[in-house]
Design a protein around this motif. Structure first.
Motif, PDB file in Angstrom:
ATOM      1  N   ARG A 182      12.462   7.866   1.540  1.00 30.58           N
ATOM      2  CA  ARG A 182      11.365   8.614   0.893  1.00 30.58           C
ATOM      3  C   ARG A 182      10.201   7.705   0.547  1.00 30.58           C
ATOM      4  NH1 ARG A 182      12.567  13.701  -2.601  1.00 30.58           N
ATOM      5  NH2 ARG A 182      10.363  13.300  -2.808  1.00 30.58           N
ATOM      6  N   GLN A 183      10.497   6.500   0.075  1.00 23.99           N
ATOM      7  CA  GLN A 183       9.417   5.584  -0.283  1.00 23.99           C
ATOM      8  C   GLN A 183       8.621   5.155   0.948  1.00 23.99           C
ATOM      9  OE1 GLN A 183      11.812   2.738  -2.532  1.00 23.99           O
ATOM     10  NE2 GLN A 183      10.610   3.237  -4.337  1.00 23.99           N
ATOM     11  N   LEU A 184       9.299   4.870   2.026  1.00 25.55           N
ATOM     12  CA  LEU A 184       8.614   4.402   3.226  1.00 25.55           C
ATOM     13  C   LEU A 184       7.973   5.536   4.018  1.00 25.55           C
ATOM     14  CD1 LEU A 184      11.022   1.615   4.515  1.00 25.55           C
ATOM     15  CD2 LEU A 184       8.859   1.362   3.285  1.00 25.55           C
ATOM     16  N   SER A 185       8.332   6.776   3.711  1.00 24.40           N
ATOM     17  CA  SER A 185       7.781   7.925   4.428  1.00 24.40           C
ATOM     18  C   SER A 185       6.596   8.563   3.712  1.00 24.40           C
ATOM     19  CB  SER A 185       8.857   8.989   4.619  1.00 24.40           C
ATOM     20  OG  SER A 185       9.889   8.498   5.403  1.00 24.40           O
ATOM     21  N   ARG A 186       6.156   7.945   2.646  1.00 24.19           N
ATOM     22  CA  ARG A 186       5.023   8.506   1.902  1.00 24.19           C
ATOM     23  C   ARG A 186       3.807   8.640   2.813  1.00 24.19           C
ATOM     24  NH1 ARG A 186       5.200   5.101  -3.629  1.00 24.19           N
ATOM     25  NH2 ARG A 186       7.041   6.082  -4.483  1.00 24.19           N
ATOM     26  N   GLY A 211       2.841  11.088   4.589  1.00 23.65           N
ATOM     27  CA  GLY A 211       3.052  11.832   5.831  1.00 23.65           C
ATOM     28  C   GLY A 211       3.322  10.969   7.041  1.00 23.65           C
ATOM     29  N   ALA A 212       4.061   9.924   6.844  1.00 24.27           N
ATOM     30  CA  ALA A 212       4.338   8.987   7.932  1.00 24.27           C
ATOM     31  C   ALA A 212       5.128   9.661   9.058  1.00 24.27           C
ATOM     32  CB  ALA A 212       5.127   7.799   7.405  1.00 24.27           C
ATOM     33  N   SER A 213       4.842   9.236  10.259  1.00 23.85           N
ATOM     34  CA  SER A 213       5.622   9.710  11.408  1.00 23.85           C
ATOM     35  C   SER A 213       6.929   8.920  11.457  1.00 23.85           C
ATOM     36  CB  SER A 213       4.837   9.490  12.701  1.00 23.85           C
ATOM     37  OG  SER A 213       4.678   8.105  12.938  1.00 23.85           O
ATOM     38  N   LEU A 214       7.822   9.370  12.293  1.00 26.62           N
ATOM     39  CA  LEU A 214       9.091   8.668  12.441  1.00 26.62           C
ATOM     40  C   LEU A 214       8.861   7.256  12.975  1.00 26.62           C
ATOM     41  CD1 LEU A 214      12.114   8.834  12.073  1.00 26.62           C
ATOM     42  CD2 LEU A 214      12.293   9.819  14.347  1.00 26.62           C
ATOM     43  N   HIS A 266       8.747   1.445  11.888  1.00 30.33           N
ATOM     44  CA  HIS A 266       7.930   0.230  11.813  1.00 30.33           C
ATOM     45  C   HIS A 266       8.031  -0.402  10.421  1.00 30.33           C
ATOM     46  CE1 HIS A 266       4.510  -2.459  12.224  1.00 30.33           C
ATOM     47  NE2 HIS A 266       3.922  -1.856  11.209  1.00 30.33           N
ATOM     48  N   ARG A 267       7.944   0.425   9.393  1.00 32.48           N
ATOM     49  CA  ARG A 267       8.037  -0.075   8.016  1.00 32.48           C
ATOM     50  C   ARG A 267       9.433  -0.588   7.694  1.00 32.48           C
ATOM     51  NH1 ARG A 267       4.586   4.889   5.307  1.00 32.48           N
ATOM     52  NH2 ARG A 267       2.528   4.127   5.929  1.00 32.48           N
ATOM     53  N   LEU A 268      10.444   0.082   8.194  1.00 30.72           N
ATOM     54  CA  LEU A 268      11.817  -0.409   8.016  1.00 30.72           C
ATOM     55  C   LEU A 268      11.985  -1.765   8.692  1.00 30.72           C
ATOM     56  CD1 LEU A 268      13.947   2.827   8.563  1.00 30.72           C
ATOM     57  CD2 LEU A 268      13.901   1.432   6.491  1.00 30.72           C
ATOM     58  N   ASN A 269      11.449  -1.901   9.897  1.00 33.07           N
ATOM     59  CA  ASN A 269      11.533  -3.177  10.607  1.00 33.07           C
ATOM     60  C   ASN A 269      10.797  -4.285   9.864  1.00 33.07           C
ATOM     61  OD1 ASN A 269      13.139  -2.452  12.788  1.00 33.07           O
ATOM     62  ND2 ASN A 269      11.392  -1.735  13.982  1.00 33.07           N
ATOM     63  N   GLN A 327       0.822  -1.208   0.000  1.00 31.94           N
ATOM     64  CA  GLN A 327       0.000   0.000   0.000  1.00 31.94           C
ATOM     65  C   GLN A 327       0.854   1.255   0.000  1.00 31.94           C
ATOM     66  OE1 GLN A 327      -2.472  -0.586   3.420  1.00 31.94           O
ATOM     67  NE2 GLN A 327      -3.931  -1.880   2.323  1.00 31.94           N
ATOM     68  N   VAL A 328       2.044   1.171   0.574  1.00 35.17           N
ATOM     69  CA  VAL A 328       2.933   2.324   0.635  1.00 35.17           C
ATOM     70  C   VAL A 328       3.787   2.437  -0.631  1.00 35.17           C
ATOM     71  CG1 VAL A 328       4.905   3.321   1.866  1.00 35.17           C
ATOM     72  CG2 VAL A 328       3.055   2.241   3.143  1.00 35.17           C
ATOM     73  N   LEU A 329       4.258   1.303  -1.130  1.00 37.16           N
ATOM     74  CA  LEU A 329       5.236   1.311  -2.211  1.00 37.16           C
ATOM     75  C   LEU A 329       4.642   1.263  -3.613  1.00 37.16           C
ATOM     76  CD1 LEU A 329       7.771  -1.212  -0.648  1.00 37.16           C
ATOM     77  CD2 LEU A 329       7.944   1.287  -0.698  1.00 37.16           C
ATOM     78  N   LEU A 330       3.442   0.726  -3.740  1.00 35.08           N
ATOM     79  CA  LEU A 330       2.861   0.520  -5.064  1.00 35.08           C
ATOM     80  C   LEU A 330       1.566   1.318  -5.223  1.00 35.08           C
ATOM     81  CD1 LEU A 330       3.312  -3.351  -5.192  1.00 35.08           C
ATOM     82  CD2 LEU A 330       4.685  -1.649  -6.381  1.00 35.08           C
ATOM     83  N   PRO A 331       1.209   1.650  -6.449  1.00 38.25           N
ATOM     84  CA  PRO A 331      -0.073   2.333  -6.677  1.00 38.25           C
ATOM     85  C   PRO A 331      -1.251   1.455  -6.244  1.00 38.25           C
ATOM     86  CG  PRO A 331       1.290   2.382  -8.649  1.00 38.25           C
ATOM     87  CD  PRO A 331       1.975   1.479  -7.669  1.00 38.25           C
TER      88      PRO A 331
END
Length: 119
Positions: free
Chosen positions: A85-89, A91-94, A99-102, A34-38
Motif C-alpha cells: 500500500r505504501q509503495l502503490s500510493r 495510483g502507481a502501476s504494477l 520498480h519501487r520494490l526493486n 517522495q512516495v513514503l514521506l510527506p
C-alpha cells in the motif's frame, strides 16, 4: 528505527555506511522519500534517510518471507499489505510498484554489503 535498532547494527557504522551509499543512491532515496514521506520532509526530518533505509530493510525481510526463506510470522500478512500500500500510493502501476520494490530491496542489500565491509 525498528530494524536499525537491533543489536546487530552499531549506530556509527550505520551512519558511515549510509553516507557512503547515499553518494551513489541519492536519486533512489529521493524517489522513495517522495512516495513514503510527506512533502518537504527531507528538509525538516533529519532522519529521513534512516527511515528510507529502515523501510528498505523491511522490504528485504518481507521478501525473505514471501520467497520461503523465512517462516511466516503472525504479522507477515499485515507487513506485506502495508509495504504494498505504501509503495502503490499515487495510483502507481504494477510496473512502478515492482520498480519501487526493486529499489528498496537493492538499497537494503547494498547497505548490508557496505556495512559488512566496514571495520
Amino acid at each position: 528505527m525498528y530494524m536499525l535498532n537491533s543489536e546487530e547494527y552499531s549506530q556509527e557504522k550505520i551512519h558511515e555506511s549510509l553516507d557512503m551509499m547515499f553518494v551513489d543512491r541519492k536519486n533512489q532515496f529521493r524517489e522513495l522519500s517522495q512516495v513514503l514521506l510527506p512533502e518537504n520532509t527531507s528538509n525538516t526530518m533529519p532522519t529521513w534517510k534512516e527511515f528510507i533505509l529502515n523501510f528498505s530493510l523491511d522490504v528485504e525481510s518481507a521478501f525473505e518471507t514471501w520467497s520461503g526463506e523465512s517462516p511466516l510470522s503472525v504479522n507477515s500478512p499485515q507487513k506485506a499489505l502495508t509495504i504494498l500500500r505504501q509503495l502503490s500510493r499515487d495510483g502507481a502501476s504494477l510496473n512502478l510498484l515492482v520498480h519501487r520494490l526493486n529499489m528498496s530491496y537493492n538499497i537494503s542489500t547494498e547497505f548490508k554489503s557496505i556495512y559488512k565491509r566496514l571495520k
